[in-house]
Design a protein around this motif. Sequence first.
Motif, PDB file in Angstrom:
ATOM      1  N   SER A   2      -4.259   9.493  -8.787  1.00 30.64           N
ATOM      2  CA  SER A   2      -3.969  10.872  -9.156  1.00 30.64           C
ATOM      3  C   SER A   2      -4.768  11.265 -10.397  1.00 30.64           C
ATOM      4  O   SER A   2      -4.434  10.861 -11.510  1.00 30.64           O
ATOM      5  CB  SER A   2      -2.485  11.065  -9.430  1.00 30.64           C
ATOM      6  N   VAL A   3      -5.804  12.022 -10.182  1.00 27.52           N
ATOM      7  CA  VAL A   3      -6.591  12.526 -11.316  1.00 27.52           C
ATOM      8  C   VAL A   3      -5.733  13.454 -12.163  1.00 27.52           C
ATOM      9  O   VAL A   3      -5.845  13.469 -13.391  1.00 27.52           O
ATOM     10  CB  VAL A   3      -7.865  13.240 -10.807  1.00 27.52           C
ATOM     11  N   HIS A   4      -4.836  14.191 -11.519  1.00 24.15           N
ATOM     12  CA  HIS A   4      -3.944  15.104 -12.240  1.00 24.15           C
ATOM     13  C   HIS A   4      -3.079  14.335 -13.240  1.00 24.15           C
ATOM     14  O   HIS A   4      -3.001  14.699 -14.416  1.00 24.15           O
ATOM     15  CB  HIS A   4      -3.063  15.869 -11.252  1.00 24.15           C
ATOM     16  N   HIS A  28      -2.524   4.607  -9.903  1.00 23.75           N
ATOM     17  CA  HIS A  28      -1.840   4.236  -8.667  1.00 23.75           C
ATOM     18  C   HIS A  28      -0.842   5.295  -8.196  1.00 23.75           C
ATOM     19  O   HIS A  28      -0.243   5.147  -7.133  1.00 23.75           O
ATOM     20  CB  HIS A  28      -1.096   2.909  -8.849  1.00 23.75           C
ATOM     21  N   ALA A  29      -0.625   6.337  -8.979  1.00 24.23           N
ATOM     22  CA  ALA A  29       0.412   7.330  -8.679  1.00 24.23           C
ATOM     23  C   ALA A  29      -0.073   8.392  -7.697  1.00 24.23           C
ATOM     24  O   ALA A  29      -1.258   8.652  -7.577  1.00 24.23           O
ATOM     25  CB  ALA A  29       0.849   8.019  -9.974  1.00 24.23           C
ATOM     26  N   ARG A  34       4.803  10.001  -8.821  1.00 26.19           N
ATOM     27  CA  ARG A  34       5.717   9.035  -8.206  1.00 26.19           C
ATOM     28  C   ARG A  34       4.953   8.018  -7.378  1.00 26.19           C
ATOM     29  O   ARG A  34       3.751   8.108  -7.213  1.00 26.19           O
ATOM     30  CB  ARG A  34       6.730   9.779  -7.339  1.00 26.19           C
ATOM     31  N   TYR A  35       5.685   7.053  -6.865  1.00 29.43           N
ATOM     32  CA  TYR A  35       5.157   6.020  -5.984  1.00 29.43           C
ATOM     33  C   TYR A  35       4.095   5.169  -6.671  1.00 29.43           C
ATOM     34  O   TYR A  35       2.973   5.036  -6.208  1.00 29.43           O
ATOM     35  CB  TYR A  35       4.627   6.625  -4.674  1.00 29.43           C
ATOM     36  N   VAL A  36       4.482   4.607  -7.797  1.00 32.05           N
ATOM     37  CA  VAL A  36       3.591   3.760  -8.597  1.00 32.05           C
ATOM     38  C   VAL A  36       4.038   2.320  -8.401  1.00 32.05           C
ATOM     39  O   VAL A  36       5.061   1.910  -8.939  1.00 32.05           O
ATOM     40  CB  VAL A  36       3.657   4.149 -10.092  1.00 32.05           C
ATOM     41  N   PHE A  37       3.274   1.541  -7.634  1.00 35.67           N
ATOM     42  CA  PHE A  37       3.718   0.195  -7.289  1.00 35.67           C
ATOM     43  C   PHE A  37       2.712  -0.924  -7.540  1.00 35.67           C
ATOM     44  O   PHE A  37       2.748  -1.927  -6.841  1.00 35.67           O
ATOM     45  CB  PHE A  37       4.141   0.150  -5.816  1.00 35.67           C
TER      46      PHE A  37
END
Length: 77
Positions: A2-4, A28-29, A34-37
């Motif tokens: 996510s560049v944002h 990784h988001a 969200r969804y950072v694993f």
Amino acid sequence: MSVHVMSLVWRMRLPMATKIVLVKLADHAHDDGRYVFPSQRTVASDCGCSDRHVREVIAEMLEESVLEIQENRQGKT
């Protein structure tokens, strides 16, 4: 990636070690943050620090509400 989210992290006033770990997590988001694993080992390896250091930084960010752990649909974290 996510560049944002990464661009939001770059604007934050954080210590260098905290910022680099947070940038890696943002990498990784999804765009909503969200969804950072990634594993702590992966983050440590990519950031050039120890697993222990990553755990300490994450614990600090959780304590300061920079990060938040959310349960998934099955009620697991």
